[in-house]
Design a protein around this motif. Structure first.
Motif, PDB file in Angstrom:
ATOM      1  N   ALA A  14       0.834  -1.207   0.000  1.00  0.00           N
ATOM      2  CA  ALA A  14       0.000   0.000   0.000  1.00  0.00           C
ATOM      3  C   ALA A  14       0.871   1.261   0.000  1.00  0.00           C
ATOM      4  CB  ALA A  14      -0.934  -0.002   1.211  1.00  0.00           C
ATOM      5  N   ALA A  15       1.960   1.228   0.754  1.00  0.00           N
ATOM      6  CA  ALA A  15       2.879   2.370   0.783  1.00  0.00           C
ATOM      7  C   ALA A  15       3.529   2.568  -0.583  1.00  0.00           C
ATOM      8  CB  ALA A  15       3.942   2.166   1.865  1.00  0.00           C
ATOM      9  N   LEU A  16       3.893   1.472  -1.221  1.00  0.00           N
ATOM     10  CA  LEU A  16       4.483   1.565  -2.562  1.00  0.00           C
ATOM     11  C   LEU A  16       3.480   2.150  -3.550  1.00  0.00           C
ATOM     12  CD1 LEU A  16       6.374  -1.834  -2.696  1.00  0.00           C
ATOM     13  CD2 LEU A  16       7.423   0.432  -2.845  1.00  0.00           C
ATOM     14  N   GLU A  17       2.229   1.722  -3.461  1.00  0.00           N
ATOM     15  CA  GLU A  17       1.216   2.234  -4.375  1.00  0.00           C
ATOM     16  C   GLU A  17       1.033   3.748  -4.213  1.00  0.00           C
ATOM     17  OE1 GLU A  17      -2.906   0.622  -6.010  1.00  0.00           O
ATOM     18  OE2 GLU A  17      -3.040   1.279  -3.922  1.00  0.00           O
ATOM     19  N   SER A  68      -2.618  -4.739  -9.193  1.00  0.00           N
ATOM     20  CA  SER A  68      -2.187  -4.389  -7.839  1.00  0.00           C
ATOM     21  C   SER A  68      -3.310  -3.737  -7.029  1.00  0.00           C
ATOM     22  CB  SER A  68      -0.959  -3.481  -7.880  1.00  0.00           C
ATOM     23  OG  SER A  68      -1.257  -2.280  -8.555  1.00  0.00           O
ATOM     24  N   LYS A  69      -4.137  -2.915  -7.668  1.00  0.00           N
ATOM     25  CA  LYS A  69      -5.253  -2.287  -6.950  1.00  0.00           C
ATOM     26  C   LYS A  69      -6.259  -3.334  -6.473  1.00  0.00           C
ATOM     27  CE  LYS A  69      -5.323   2.357  -9.032  1.00  0.00           C
ATOM     28  NZ  LYS A  69      -4.432   2.894  -8.063  1.00  0.00           N
ATOM     29  N   GLN A  70      -6.558  -4.301  -7.325  1.00  0.00           N
ATOM     30  CA  GLN A  70      -7.478  -5.375  -6.946  1.00  0.00           C
ATOM     31  C   GLN A  70      -6.885  -6.241  -5.834  1.00  0.00           C
ATOM     32  OE1 GLN A  70      -7.716  -6.950 -10.927  1.00  0.00           O
ATOM     33  NE2 GLN A  70      -9.804  -6.215 -11.207  1.00  0.00           N
ATOM     34  N   LEU A  75      -6.846  -7.824  -0.153  1.00  0.00           N
ATOM     35  CA  LEU A  75      -6.123  -7.958   1.117  1.00  0.00           C
ATOM     36  C   LEU A  75      -6.761  -7.080   2.193  1.00  0.00           C
ATOM     37  CD1 LEU A  75      -2.433  -8.032  -0.130  1.00  0.00           C
ATOM     38  CD2 LEU A  75      -3.575  -9.836   1.162  1.00  0.00           C
ATOM     39  N   ARG A  76      -7.138  -5.868   1.819  1.00  0.00           N
ATOM     40  CA  ARG A  76      -7.791  -4.946   2.754  1.00  0.00           C
ATOM     41  C   ARG A  76      -9.078  -5.580   3.274  1.00  0.00           C
ATOM     42  NH1 ARG A  76      -8.790  -1.085  -0.596  1.00  0.00           N
ATOM     43  NH2 ARG A  76      -6.634  -0.403  -0.616  1.00  0.00           N
ATOM     44  N   ALA A  77      -9.841  -6.213   2.383  1.00  0.00           N
ATOM     45  CA  ALA A  77     -11.112  -6.832   2.755  1.00  0.00           C
ATOM     46  C   ALA A  77     -10.937  -7.982   3.752  1.00  0.00           C
ATOM     47  CB  ALA A  77     -11.842  -7.324   1.507  1.00  0.00           C
TER      48      ALA A  77
END
Length: 103
Positions: A14-17, A68-70, A75-77
């Motif tokens: 997430a930080a990389l994104e 990567s967004k998906q 993972l967030r879910a």
């Protein structure tokens, strides 16, 4: 090398994104990408072996992919508590089983 904890992986990814193009210069990029590739290969092999036994773990369509967004959304879910108890392969196994159940 031990598999990365899914929660640590999520926060690094997430930080990389958030860094956008600057992520290419991050020291975290290669380990995160390597972990994802290793988990993907291992999970694919695990599902192929299960398929040969007649009981695949998940059944994706022939042409399926996850950007990567998906991947981050999936993972967030899962939630932090669940991610903390899993490595990256285990987290993506749970995601794939939910996303592509065998009918």
């Amino acid at each position: 090398m031990a598999a990365m904890n899914a929660d640590a992986f999520y926060y690094k990814a997430a930080a990389l994104e958030k860094q956008g193009m600057a992520a290419a210069l991050s020291k975290d990029l290669k380990p995160v990408m390597n972990e994802m590739k290793a988990a993907g290969r291992a999970l694919k092999a695990e599902n192929e072996a299960a398929k040969k036994r007649g009981k695949p773990l998940f059944c994706p369509p022939k042409k399926s992919s996850m950007n990567s967004k998906q991947a981050l959304a999936a993972l967030r879910a899962l939630g932090s508590a669940k991610r903390k108890s899993m490595n990256v392969k285990q987290a993506f196994r749970a995601i794939m089983i939910k996303k592509y159940p065998c009918r």
